[in-house]
Every structure is written in C-alpha cells, then in structure tokens.
Design an enzyme around this catalytic site. Structure first.
Site, PDB file in Angstrom:
ATOM      1  N   HIS A 119       0.797  -1.228   0.000  1.00 47.35           N
ATOM      2  CA  HIS A 119       0.000   0.000   0.000  1.00 47.35           C
ATOM      3  C   HIS A 119       0.838   1.291   0.000  1.00 47.35           C
ATOM      4  CE1 HIS A 119      -3.383  -2.549   1.367  1.00 47.35           C
ATOM      5  NE2 HIS A 119      -2.530  -3.066   2.239  1.00 47.35           N
TER       6      HIS A 119
HETATM    7  C1  BDR Z   1      -2.533   0.385   5.708  1.00 44.98           C
HETATM    8  O1  BDR Z   1      -2.620  -0.210   7.004  1.00 44.98           O
HETATM    9  C2  BDR Z   1      -1.381  -0.740   7.398  1.00 44.98           C
HETATM   10  O2  BDR Z   1      -1.535  -2.060   7.778  1.00 44.98           O
HETATM   11  C3  BDR Z   1      -0.443  -0.593   6.229  1.00 44.98           C
HETATM   12  O3  BDR Z   1       0.849  -0.254   6.676  1.00 44.98           O
HETATM   13  C4  BDR Z   1      -1.056   0.504   5.397  1.00 44.98           C
HETATM   14  O4  BDR Z   1      -0.578   1.770   5.774  1.00 44.98           O
HETATM   15  C5  BDR Z   1      -3.320  -0.449   4.720  1.00 44.98           C
HETATM   16  O5  BDR Z   1      -4.656  -0.541   5.109  1.00 44.98           O
END
Ligand code: BDR
Ligand code: CA
Length: 304
Positions: free
Chosen positions: A231
């Site tokens: 992400h």
């Molecule tokens: C986001 O939540 C975290 O688990 C990841 O680092 C990312 O920033 C994705 O939903």
C-alpha cells in the site's frame, strides 16, 4: 517530504522509495500497525539499513478519541515480523513529532506531508497550528478507498483514527488519497519478491523476507490476489512518479458515526453536472509493473 509512518512492512518499502526519489526531510512515527515504541524502533532499523541520516521523531501513542488498536494479524506483534532484523544503532531524536513538523513547516514552505499510518500526528499539527495548512505543499496519504480491509467499509489507517482523518480531509489544502482501490493493484508476487532478493545484501534480504511474511498473510485471507498489497509506497510515488497513476479530483468525507461504516471514506461518485467542489485527488489505478520496478530498483540502489 516528511514521511509519517507506522512500520509496517509496506511502510518499510515506502521509506526506501522516498529515500531514493524524494528530498526526505524527516521521518516521524505514529502508533498504528504496532504500538509506538515498536513502530519507532522499526523506523530506526530502516534508516540504519538505508544508511541515511535524516531526523527521526516519535509521535502520538494513541488516536485522538478511539482506543489504540493495532494490526498484529497483518504485520505480526513487532510490526515487522518475518525477517531477522538488526538491532537499531541510532536513537530517535528527542523532540515530539508534532512539534517537529510544526517547526519544520514554519521554517520551510512547500513541504509535502506523507502520512502512511493513522492520521493522528497530522491532525494534532493542524489543530495546534492551523497556519501549517497554508504553508505545506500538501498531504499525500495512504488510506481509505471504495472498500475496506478492517471492516467491509473501512481501511485500517482511517478506521484506526477516524476523528483525525476528519480533520485532515477538511483542512482545505491539497490532499492526495491513495486508497485500497489503487494499492491492491500493487502486489508483491513471488516473482517480484525474487527480483528483490536477487539484489543480495542485508536490505534486499530483509525486505524480501518481510514481503514473504506479509504476502503469505494476504494470500491466506484474500481471494484473487497474487501477493500482499504494498500500500504505502503509492502515497510517495503519487508525488515522485505521478505519470504511473490515474488520479481524479473528488469530494471525500469521513464517516465517524455509523455502526457499520465508521472509518469509511465516502466518495461522492454520483456524477452530477454541477458537483460540490472537490477536496481530494483520489488515486485510482497504477501501472503496477512499472511501479514495482521503481521499488525493485530503489532497493537495489541501497543494496550496493
Ligand atoms: C494500511 O494499514 C497498514 O496495515 C499498512 O501499513 C497501510 O498503511 C493499509 O490498510
Ligand atoms: Ca502504514
């Protein structure tokens, strides 16, 4: 840019691409994927492995209103499970992240804030020092989308601190949102992880091991994915490599009240001829092959 992060496997990848392609002014940490001491420790380790000497300041240990909740199912209890991590050598700097961001953005105009965890620190900044909203270049965040990952409607970073998100989404300046629609296109497939590992050296090996752990978790939980969704680099690359993304201006509000929708980013897609003014550039799609090549190259650069 200042990266405000909660490492986090994908945060670690975002730090690499920011170190390679942005003028990285500082790194700040927030509680999110793991408690604040763990996310700060993980950021210290990442800066060590990158061999870069940028300020690192620890921030909020809990959300504005919501109780602190973490993501051990995705990132392990350390926030970076799955690899043999070196002990960090450098301490965090002593100032609070919120004070640091305010001072830095008052001293230098045009800094991008890139939050890739819950928006707690950034909301504190905007509450304590509203002038910062006019002094920064903008905020490019990872969060939200048209579907959720913690609940059917809410993505983790927004869900973890919806009141903070509401402040950020109404601050009135430039806002770029890389939500799950785009980030689920950027997957750490086995082939891509193998390319990372082929760079050899500590950073490449650690990141490859981390992504194996991260992807295994994703594959266990999701249909139709070939690897973990990486992400957080999207929020960085939407600025450093905008040509790789499809981005449109939209009107986005944060749901803070609904029993089933708290933490949702409500995007007005009714397609009216005279829509209300947009407040957010939403990042929808990415040229995933090219974007992942940027990540692989950045890891190679710091593995020499
Ligand atoms: C986001 O939540 C975290 O688990 C990841 O680092 C990312 O920033 C994705 O939903
Ligand atoms: Ca994150």
């Amino acid at each position: 840019m200042i990266i405000d992060c909660d490492p986090g496997h994908d945060d670690a990848m975002a730090l690499v691409v920011a170190a390679r392609h942005a003028d990285l002014v500082a790194v700040t940490t927030v509680a999110g994927n793991a408690p604040i001491t763990a996310t700060t420790r993980n950021a210290r380790i990442m800066l060590d492995m990158l061999g870069i000497d940028v300020p690192l300041h620890q921030g909020a240990h809990q959300p504005l209103v919501a109780p602190a909740r973490h993501a051990p199912d995705v990132h392990g209890s350390s926030g970076l499970d799955g690899a043999d991590l070196p002990e960090p050598s450098r301490p965090a700097d002593s100032e609070h992240a919120v004070d640091f961001i305010i001072e830095t953005c008052r001293a230098t105009e045009g800094v991008w804030l890139v939050p890739i965890g819950p928006l707690t620190n950034i909301a504190h900044v905007l509450q304590v020092a509203p002038d910062i909203g006019q002094r920064i270049a903008g905020i490019s965040l990872m969060g939200g989308g048209t579907f959720g990952n913690v609940t059917p409607t809410a993505e983790f970073n927004i869900w973890a601190d919806p009141e903070a998100a509401q402040i950020v989404f109404s601050y009135g300046g430039k806002l770029v949102m890389s939500g799950l629609d785009v980030t689920h296109e950027l997957q750490a497939t086995p082939e891509r992880i193998a390319k990372i590992r082929s760079h050899q050296g500590q950073l490449a090996t650690v990141l490859a091991d981390l992504l194996v752990f991260f992807s295994d978790g994703y594959m266990r939980f999701h249909l139709n994915m070939e690897g973990g969704a990486v992400h957080d680099p999207c929020a960085v690359m939407a600025l450093t490599h905008p040509e790789l993304f499809i981005i449109t201006p939209e009107r986005v509000k944060i749901e803070t009240a609904g029993d089933r929708t708290r933490g949702m980013t409500v995007i007005d897609r009714r397609g009216h001829r005279k829509p209300a003014p947009s407040n957010c550039d939403v990042v929808w799609n990415v040229d995933d092959e090219a974007a992942f090549d940027v990540l692989i190259e950045a890891i190679g650069y710091f593995s020499k």
